[in-house]
Design an enzyme around this catalytic site. Structure first.
Site, PDB file in Angstrom:
ATOM      1  N   ASP A  30      -6.722  -0.732   6.615  1.00 51.75           N
ATOM      2  CA  ASP A  30      -5.551  -0.498   5.768  1.00 51.75           C
ATOM      3  C   ASP A  30      -4.332  -0.250   6.659  1.00 51.75           C
ATOM      4  O   ASP A  30      -4.421   0.428   7.682  1.00 51.75           O
ATOM      5  CB  ASP A  30      -5.801   0.724   4.863  1.00 51.75           C
ATOM      6  CG  ASP A  30      -4.822   0.796   3.711  1.00 51.75           C
ATOM      7  OD1 ASP A  30      -5.251   0.622   2.561  1.00 51.75           O
ATOM      8  OD2 ASP A  30      -3.611   1.022   3.960  1.00 51.75           O
ATOM      9  N   ILE A  31      -3.189  -0.803   6.270  1.00 55.66           N
ATOM     10  CA  ILE A  31      -1.962  -0.675   7.065  1.00 55.66           C
ATOM     11  C   ILE A  31      -1.430   0.760   7.052  1.00 55.66           C
ATOM     12  O   ILE A  31      -0.689   1.160   7.960  1.00 55.66           O
ATOM     13  CB  ILE A  31      -0.896  -1.670   6.543  1.00 55.66           C
ATOM     14  CG1 ILE A  31       0.125  -1.992   7.619  1.00 55.66           C
ATOM     15  CG2 ILE A  31      -0.230  -1.176   5.278  1.00 55.66           C
ATOM     16  CD1 ILE A  31       1.014  -3.178   7.270  1.00 55.66           C
ATOM     17  N   ASN A  87      -9.207   1.038  -7.114  1.00 58.55           N
ATOM     18  CA  ASN A  87      -8.132   1.421  -8.027  1.00 58.55           C
ATOM     19  C   ASN A  87      -7.877   0.261  -8.988  1.00 58.55           C
ATOM     20  O   ASN A  87      -7.803  -0.894  -8.554  1.00 58.55           O
ATOM     21  CB  ASN A  87      -6.849   1.738  -7.254  1.00 58.55           C
ATOM     22  CG  ASN A  87      -6.961   3.023  -6.458  1.00 58.55           C
ATOM     23  OD1 ASN A  87      -7.550   3.994  -6.924  1.00 58.55           O
ATOM     24  ND2 ASN A  87      -6.415   3.039  -5.254  1.00 58.55           N
ATOM     25  N   GLY A  93      -2.998   3.606  -9.782  1.00 58.00           N
ATOM     26  CA  GLY A  93      -2.129   3.338  -8.639  1.00 58.00           C
ATOM     27  C   GLY A  93      -2.427   2.045  -7.920  1.00 58.00           C
ATOM     28  O   GLY A  93      -2.126   1.911  -6.724  1.00 58.00           O
ATOM     29  N   GLN A  94      -3.027   1.060  -8.612  1.00 65.08           N
ATOM     30  CA  GLN A  94      -3.273  -0.228  -7.947  1.00 65.08           C
ATOM     31  C   GLN A  94      -1.940  -0.906  -7.643  1.00 65.08           C
ATOM     32  O   GLN A  94      -1.086  -1.051  -8.520  1.00 65.08           O
ATOM     33  CB  GLN A  94      -4.141  -1.148  -8.833  1.00 65.08           C
ATOM     34  CG  GLN A  94      -4.508  -2.448  -8.126  1.00 65.08           C
ATOM     35  CD  GLN A  94      -5.422  -3.356  -8.957  1.00 65.08           C
ATOM     36  OE1 GLN A  94      -5.713  -3.079 -10.125  1.00 65.08           O
ATOM     37  NE2 GLN A  94      -5.870  -4.440  -8.354  1.00 65.08           N
ATOM     38  N   HIS A 100     -10.061  -4.853  -4.115  1.00 67.97           N
ATOM     39  CA  HIS A 100     -10.367  -4.313  -2.785  1.00 67.97           C
ATOM     40  C   HIS A 100     -11.064  -2.978  -2.947  1.00 67.97           C
ATOM     41  O   HIS A 100     -10.644  -2.144  -3.743  1.00 67.97           O
ATOM     42  CB  HIS A 100      -9.091  -4.163  -1.936  1.00 67.97           C
ATOM     43  CG  HIS A 100      -7.967  -3.493  -2.638  1.00 67.97           C
ATOM     44  ND1 HIS A 100      -7.157  -4.125  -3.557  1.00 67.97           N
ATOM     45  CD2 HIS A 100      -7.506  -2.212  -2.577  1.00 67.97           C
ATOM     46  CE1 HIS A 100      -6.258  -3.290  -4.018  1.00 67.97           C
ATOM     47  NE2 HIS A 100      -6.448  -2.113  -3.447  1.00 67.97           N
ATOM     48  N   LEU A 101     -12.120  -2.818  -2.171  1.00 63.46           N
ATOM     49  CA  LEU A 101     -12.844  -1.556  -2.161  1.00 63.46           C
ATOM     50  C   LEU A 101     -12.348  -0.757  -0.963  1.00 63.46           C
ATOM     51  O   LEU A 101     -12.489  -1.182   0.187  1.00 63.46           O
ATOM     52  CB  LEU A 101     -14.350  -1.831  -2.050  1.00 63.46           C
ATOM     53  CG  LEU A 101     -15.274  -0.617  -2.063  1.00 63.46           C
ATOM     54  CD1 LEU A 101     -15.052   0.250  -3.296  1.00 63.46           C
ATOM     55  CD2 LEU A 101     -16.742  -1.075  -1.998  1.00 63.46           C
ATOM     56  N   HIS A 102     -11.721   0.385  -1.236  1.00 64.15           N
ATOM     57  CA  HIS A 102     -11.290   1.276  -0.153  1.00 64.15           C
ATOM     58  C   HIS A 102     -12.527   1.979   0.403  1.00 64.15           C
ATOM     59  O   HIS A 102     -13.278   2.608  -0.358  1.00 64.15           O
ATOM     60  CB  HIS A 102     -10.346   2.358  -0.673  1.00 64.15           C
ATOM     61  CG  HIS A 102      -9.015   1.905  -1.150  1.00 64.15           C
ATOM     62  ND1 HIS A 102      -7.880   2.002  -0.384  1.00 64.15           N
ATOM     63  CD2 HIS A 102      -8.624   1.369  -2.330  1.00 64.15           C
ATOM     64  CE1 HIS A 102      -6.838   1.555  -1.077  1.00 64.15           C
ATOM     65  NE2 HIS A 102      -7.266   1.162  -2.262  1.00 64.15           N
TER      66      HIS A 102
HETATM   67  P1  5GP Z   1      -4.207  -0.013  -3.971  1.00 59.36           P
HETATM   68  O1  5GP Z   1      -3.151   1.045  -4.159  1.00 59.36           O
HETATM   69  O2  5GP Z   1      -3.804  -1.327  -4.617  1.00 59.36           O
HETATM   70  O3  5GP Z   1      -5.576   0.434  -4.375  1.00 59.36           O
HETATM   71  O4  5GP Z   1      -4.311  -0.238  -2.407  1.00 59.36           O
HETATM   72  C1  5GP Z   1      -3.583  -1.175  -1.700  1.00 59.36           C
HETATM   73  C2  5GP Z   1      -3.755  -0.811  -0.245  1.00 59.36           C
HETATM   74  O5  5GP Z   1      -3.307  -1.907   0.532  1.00 59.36           O
HETATM   75  C3  5GP Z   1      -2.932   0.403   0.193  1.00 59.36           C
HETATM   76  O6  5GP Z   1      -3.806   1.389   0.719  1.00 59.36           O
HETATM   77  C4  5GP Z   1      -1.972  -0.162   1.232  1.00 59.36           C
HETATM   78  O7  5GP Z   1      -1.740   0.729   2.312  1.00 59.36           O
HETATM   79  C5  5GP Z   1      -2.661  -1.429   1.687  1.00 59.36           C
HETATM   80  N1  5GP Z   1      -1.766  -2.467   2.111  1.00 59.36           N
HETATM   81  C6  5GP Z   1      -0.623  -2.870   1.498  1.00 59.36           C
HETATM   82  N2  5GP Z   1      -0.055  -3.879   2.168  1.00 59.36           N
HETATM   83  C7  5GP Z   1      -0.855  -4.142   3.238  1.00 59.36           C
HETATM   84  C8  5GP Z   1      -0.788  -5.077   4.312  1.00 59.36           C
HETATM   85  O8  5GP Z   1       0.125  -5.894   4.412  1.00 59.36           O
HETATM   86  N3  5GP Z   1      -1.791  -5.028   5.220  1.00 59.36           N
HETATM   87  C9  5GP Z   1      -2.833  -4.141   5.131  1.00 59.36           C
HETATM   88  N4  5GP Z   1      -3.750  -4.185   6.097  1.00 59.36           N
HETATM   89  N5  5GP Z   1      -2.927  -3.243   4.137  1.00 59.36           N
HETATM   90  C10 5GP Z   1      -1.945  -3.241   3.201  1.00 59.36           C
END
Ligand code: 5GP
Ligand code: ZN
Length: 114
Positions: A30-31, A87, A93-94, A100-102
Site C-alpha cells: 500500500d502506498i 472495504n 471508506g472504499q 482489494h484485500l488489505h
Molecule cells: P480502500 O480505502 O479503497 O479500501 O483502500 C485503497 C487503498 O489503496 C488505500 O489504503 C490507499 O493507500 C491505497 N492506494 C491508493 N492509491 C494507491 C497507489 O497508487 N498505489 C498503491 N500502492 N496504493 C494505493
C-alpha cells in the site's frame, strides 16, 4: 478497465512494489501503509467491489484470502496475528473500486476499527 488505478498497477502502467503475483492474483505494498506490513491483495480481473461477486468468483476470493495468510507467514507475522479487510462502498471508506484485500500487521491493533 484502463482508468482503474489497480488495473494500471497490474498492467505495469503504474509503479508499485509488487510482493507476489501469479496467474490470478497480484499483491503490492500500500502506498500509505497503516502498519509495518500493509499489502493489498487483488485479483488481476477487474471486479469493482464485493457487491459485484458471483458464484464463479468463489475460487478467486479463496485465493486472495489464502494468499494474504501466506504473505503473513512469509513475513513472520502469522502467529502473532494480522488483520484482513475488504472495504465496500462509502460507509466502509472504499476509495479504489477494484476489489482489494488489505493485509495489515506487524503491530497490535484495536477492535472495533474506527
Ligand atoms: P480502500 O480505502 O479503497 O479500501 O483502500 C485503497 C487503498 O489503496 C488505500 O489504503 C490507499 O493507500 C491505497 N492506494 C491508493 N492509491 C494507491 C497507489 O497508487 N498505489 C498503491 N500502492 N496504493 C494505493
Ligand atoms: Zn481495476
Amino acid at each position: 478497465m484502463s482508468q482503474c488505478l489497480f488495473c494500471q498497477i497490474i498492467n505495469g502502467e503504474l509503479n508499485a512494489t509488487i510482493v507476489y503475483q501469479d496467474e490470478h492474483v497480484v499483491a503490492f505494498n500500500d502506498i500509505n501503509p497503516q502498519a509495518p506490513t500493509h499489502v493489498l491483495v487483488v485479483p488481476r480481473r477487474h471486479i469493482a467491489s464485493l457487491n459485484d461477486l458471483t458464484d464463479e468468483d468463489d475460487q478467486l476470493i479463496g485465493e486472495l484470502v489464502r494468499r494474504s495468510a501466506a504473505i503473513a507467514t512469509s513475513r513472520g507475522i502469522a502467529n502473532g496475528g494480522f488483520r484482513t479487510v475488504f472495504n465496500t462502498n462509502r460507509d466502509a471508506g472504499q476509495t479504489v473500486f477494484h476489489i482489494h484485500l488489505h493485509l495489515i500487521g506487524g503491530r497490535g491493533m484495536h477492535w472495533p476499527p474506527g
